[in-house]
Scaffold this active site. Structure first.
Site, PDB file in Angstrom:
ATOM      1  N   ASP A 103       0.876  -1.158   0.000  1.00  0.00           N
ATOM      2  CA  ASP A 103       0.000   0.000   0.000  1.00  0.00           C
ATOM      3  C   ASP A 103       0.929   1.228   0.000  1.00  0.00           C
ATOM      4  O   ASP A 103       2.115   1.112   0.320  1.00  0.00           O
ATOM      5  CB  ASP A 103      -0.868  -0.045   1.259  1.00  0.00           C
ATOM      6  CG  ASP A 103      -1.686   1.207   1.445  1.00  0.00           C
ATOM      7  OD1 ASP A 103      -2.322   1.654   0.479  1.00  0.00           O
ATOM      8  OD2 ASP A 103      -1.680   1.761   2.569  1.00  0.00           O
ATOM      9  N   LEU A 104       0.397   2.386  -0.360  1.00  0.00           N
ATOM     10  CA  LEU A 104       1.235   3.601  -0.398  1.00  0.00           C
ATOM     11  C   LEU A 104       1.089   4.449   0.871  1.00  0.00           C
ATOM     12  O   LEU A 104       2.008   4.554   1.685  1.00  0.00           O
ATOM     13  CB  LEU A 104       0.875   4.444  -1.625  1.00  0.00           C
ATOM     14  CG  LEU A 104       1.597   5.791  -1.719  1.00  0.00           C
ATOM     15  CD1 LEU A 104       3.077   5.598  -2.038  1.00  0.00           C
ATOM     16  CD2 LEU A 104       0.952   6.690  -2.770  1.00  0.00           C
ATOM     17  N   ASP A 105      -0.125   5.033   1.011  1.00  0.00           N
ATOM     18  CA  ASP A 105      -0.360   5.989   2.098  1.00  0.00           C
ATOM     19  C   ASP A 105      -0.265   5.313   3.463  1.00  0.00           C
ATOM     20  O   ASP A 105      -1.029   4.400   3.760  1.00  0.00           O
ATOM     21  CB  ASP A 105      -1.761   6.610   1.951  1.00  0.00           C
ATOM     22  CG  ASP A 105      -1.908   7.393   0.651  1.00  0.00           C
ATOM     23  OD1 ASP A 105      -1.129   8.321   0.441  1.00  0.00           O
ATOM     24  OD2 ASP A 105      -2.807   7.059  -0.155  1.00  0.00           O
TER      25      ASP A 105
ATOM     26  N   TRP B 199      -9.117  16.317   4.809  1.00  0.00           N
ATOM     27  CA  TRP B 199     -10.538  16.014   5.092  1.00  0.00           C
ATOM     28  C   TRP B 199     -11.030  16.827   6.284  1.00  0.00           C
ATOM     29  O   TRP B 199     -12.160  17.298   6.314  1.00  0.00           O
ATOM     30  CB  TRP B 199     -10.739  14.521   5.385  1.00  0.00           C
ATOM     31  CG  TRP B 199     -10.765  13.620   4.193  1.00  0.00           C
ATOM     32  CD1 TRP B 199     -10.015  12.498   4.020  1.00  0.00           C
ATOM     33  CD2 TRP B 199     -11.609  13.714   3.025  1.00  0.00           C
ATOM     34  NE1 TRP B 199     -10.332  11.896   2.816  1.00  0.00           N
ATOM     35  CE2 TRP B 199     -11.306  12.619   2.195  1.00  0.00           C
ATOM     36  CE3 TRP B 199     -12.588  14.621   2.603  1.00  0.00           C
ATOM     37  CZ2 TRP B 199     -11.934  12.399   0.967  1.00  0.00           C
ATOM     38  CZ3 TRP B 199     -13.216  14.412   1.386  1.00  0.00           C
ATOM     39  CH2 TRP B 199     -12.900  13.310   0.579  1.00  0.00           C
TER      40      TRP B 199
ATOM     41  N   LYS C 217     -10.927  19.038  -1.592  1.00  0.00           N
ATOM     42  CA  LYS C 217     -10.091  18.258  -0.663  1.00  0.00           C
ATOM     43  C   LYS C 217      -8.820  17.805  -1.363  1.00  0.00           C
ATOM     44  O   LYS C 217      -7.724  17.858  -0.811  1.00  0.00           O
ATOM     45  CB  LYS C 217     -10.883  17.051  -0.127  1.00  0.00           C
ATOM     46  CG  LYS C 217     -10.083  16.150   0.819  1.00  0.00           C
ATOM     47  CD  LYS C 217      -9.400  14.993   0.096  1.00  0.00           C
ATOM     48  CE  LYS C 217      -8.492  14.200   1.016  1.00  0.00           C
ATOM     49  NZ  LYS C 217      -7.869  13.045   0.334  1.00  0.00           N
TER      50      LYS C 217
ATOM     51  N   LYS D 253     -10.657  -0.905  -1.614  1.00  0.00           N
ATOM     52  CA  LYS D 253     -10.503  -1.861  -0.513  1.00  0.00           C
ATOM     53  C   LYS D 253     -11.728  -1.706   0.397  1.00  0.00           C
ATOM     54  O   LYS D 253     -12.273  -0.608   0.478  1.00  0.00           O
ATOM     55  CB  LYS D 253      -9.212  -1.528   0.255  1.00  0.00           C
ATOM     56  CG  LYS D 253      -7.960  -1.672  -0.621  1.00  0.00           C
ATOM     57  CD  LYS D 253      -6.746  -1.035   0.037  1.00  0.00           C
ATOM     58  CE  LYS D 253      -5.568  -1.044  -0.933  1.00  0.00           C
ATOM     59  NZ  LYS D 253      -4.389  -0.314  -0.430  1.00  0.00           N
TER      60      LYS D 253
ATOM     61  N   ASP E 103      -1.479  -0.440   6.167  1.00  0.00           N
ATOM     62  CA  ASP E 103      -1.726   0.240   7.447  1.00  0.00           C
ATOM     63  C   ASP E 103      -3.218   0.353   7.747  1.00  0.00           C
ATOM     64  O   ASP E 103      -3.586   0.866   8.799  1.00  0.00           O
ATOM     65  CB  ASP E 103      -1.116   1.655   7.435  1.00  0.00           C
ATOM     66  CG  ASP E 103      -1.864   2.594   6.500  1.00  0.00           C
ATOM     67  OD1 ASP E 103      -2.226   2.161   5.385  1.00  0.00           O
ATOM     68  OD2 ASP E 103      -2.097   3.758   6.879  1.00  0.00           O
TER      69      ASP E 103
HETATM   70  C1  G6P Z   1      -5.649   5.658   0.014  1.00  0.00           C
HETATM   71  C2  G6P Z   1      -5.800   6.403   1.332  1.00  0.00           C
HETATM   72  C3  G6P Z   1      -7.183   6.992   1.482  1.00  0.00           C
HETATM   73  C4  G6P Z   1      -7.551   7.802   0.241  1.00  0.00           C
HETATM   74  C5  G6P Z   1      -7.464   6.935  -1.009  1.00  0.00           C
HETATM   75  C6  G6P Z   1      -7.782   7.700  -2.291  1.00  0.00           C
HETATM   76  O1  G6P Z   1      -6.339   4.467   0.112  1.00  0.00           O
HETATM   77  O2  G6P Z   1      -5.553   5.533   2.433  1.00  0.00           O
HETATM   78  O3  G6P Z   1      -7.184   7.820   2.629  1.00  0.00           O
HETATM   79  O4  G6P Z   1      -8.861   8.332   0.351  1.00  0.00           O
HETATM   80  O5  G6P Z   1      -6.147   6.403  -1.103  1.00  0.00           O
HETATM   81  O6  G6P Z   1      -6.749   8.616  -2.511  1.00  0.00           O
HETATM   82  P1  G6P Z   1      -6.789   9.809  -3.563  1.00  0.00           P
HETATM   83  O7  G6P Z   1      -5.364  10.325  -3.520  1.00  0.00           O
HETATM   84  O8  G6P Z   1      -7.144   9.231  -4.883  1.00  0.00           O
HETATM   85  O9  G6P Z   1      -7.796  10.790  -3.064  1.00  0.00           O
HETATM   86 MG    MG Z   2      -2.756   3.130   3.598  1.00  0.00          MG
END
Ligand code: G6P
Ligand code: MG
Length: 219
Positions: free
Chosen positions: A7-9, A23, A75, A144, A169
């Protein structure tokens, strides 16, 4: 153990708190309520539009589709401003070393993120070339905990799901990895990521070989 899907974030980069900040700003400035860090936990791994729906439901606010679209865009503008200030110092502890050792061990590497900002972020911090495949929000139709993002990653790498390990995470991300038939490593707190096969606070001082001994002792 033949492939890792990251995963990235919140796993590779410390962007989870930027999503929360953006947010929270929207909730404060446009919606008239606040969102807690605890509530934010339930947004991790959830797509942009679904996150907004959950925030609106949480605050008991309903909006028409045009306003929702405009707020999701706003956002994202705030989020991108925060992300653009990132440096390689925002790469989480141990990631660079762990990715390098993974490559040296001949294990394939994919990104499995629902974020549409994933590729520019990896470029920005200079680690795009570490990945053999990138599955991001532009390539999937289900977020997910649906396993689509990880199954596509395994397919693109040409590796069977049972030989893959997911690093996540988010509660929704661990669920997605398990539904894909993969092993899961939770990055965060064991009390939150209760379904993960193992949980670590980060990948610092950890190696793919140590992981193999825990998850695939028979190999
Ligand atoms: C990841 C993050 C989320 C986020 C989603 C979409 O899954 O954990 O918090 O909403 O990506 O991200 P984006 O950058 O496309 O808004
Ligand atoms: Mg994540």
């Amino acid at each position: 153990m033949q492939a890792f899907l990251f995963d990235l974030d919140g796993v590779i980069v410390d962007t989870a708190h930027f999503h929360y900040q953006a947010w929270r700003r929207l909730a404060n400035e446009k919606l008239g309520f606040d969102i807690s860090e605890e509530f934010n936990e339930s947004l991790k791994g959830i797509s942009r539009t679904e996150s907004l729906d959950r925030i609106l439901a949480h605050g008991g606010v309903s909006l028409d589709d045009v306003t929702k679209e405009a707020y999701a865009t706003l956002k994202n503008q705030w989020y991108v401003e925060l992300v653009n200030q990132m440096t390689p110092a925002d790469i989480l502890p141990g990631i660079i070393e762990f990715l390098a050792q993974t490559r040296a061990d001949g294990i394939k590497i994919a990104l499995g993120s629902v974020s549409k900002n994933a590729k520019p972020i990896l470029e920005h911090i200079g680690i795009l070339s570490a990945f053999d495949a990138i599955i991001d929000g532009t390539k999937i139709s289900k977020g997910k905990p649906d396993p689509e993002v990880f199954l596509k990653g395994a397919e693109e790498l040409g590796i069977s799901p049972s030989e893959c390990v997911v690093f996540e995470d988010a509660v929704a991300g661990i669920e997605a990895g398990l539904r894909a038939g993969m092993k899961t490593v939770g990055i965060g707190q064991a009390e939150v990521l209760t379904k993960a096969d193992i949980v670590r606070s980060d990948l610092n001082n950890f190696t793919p070989n140590e992981l193999k001994n825990i998850l695939f002792p028979e190999q």
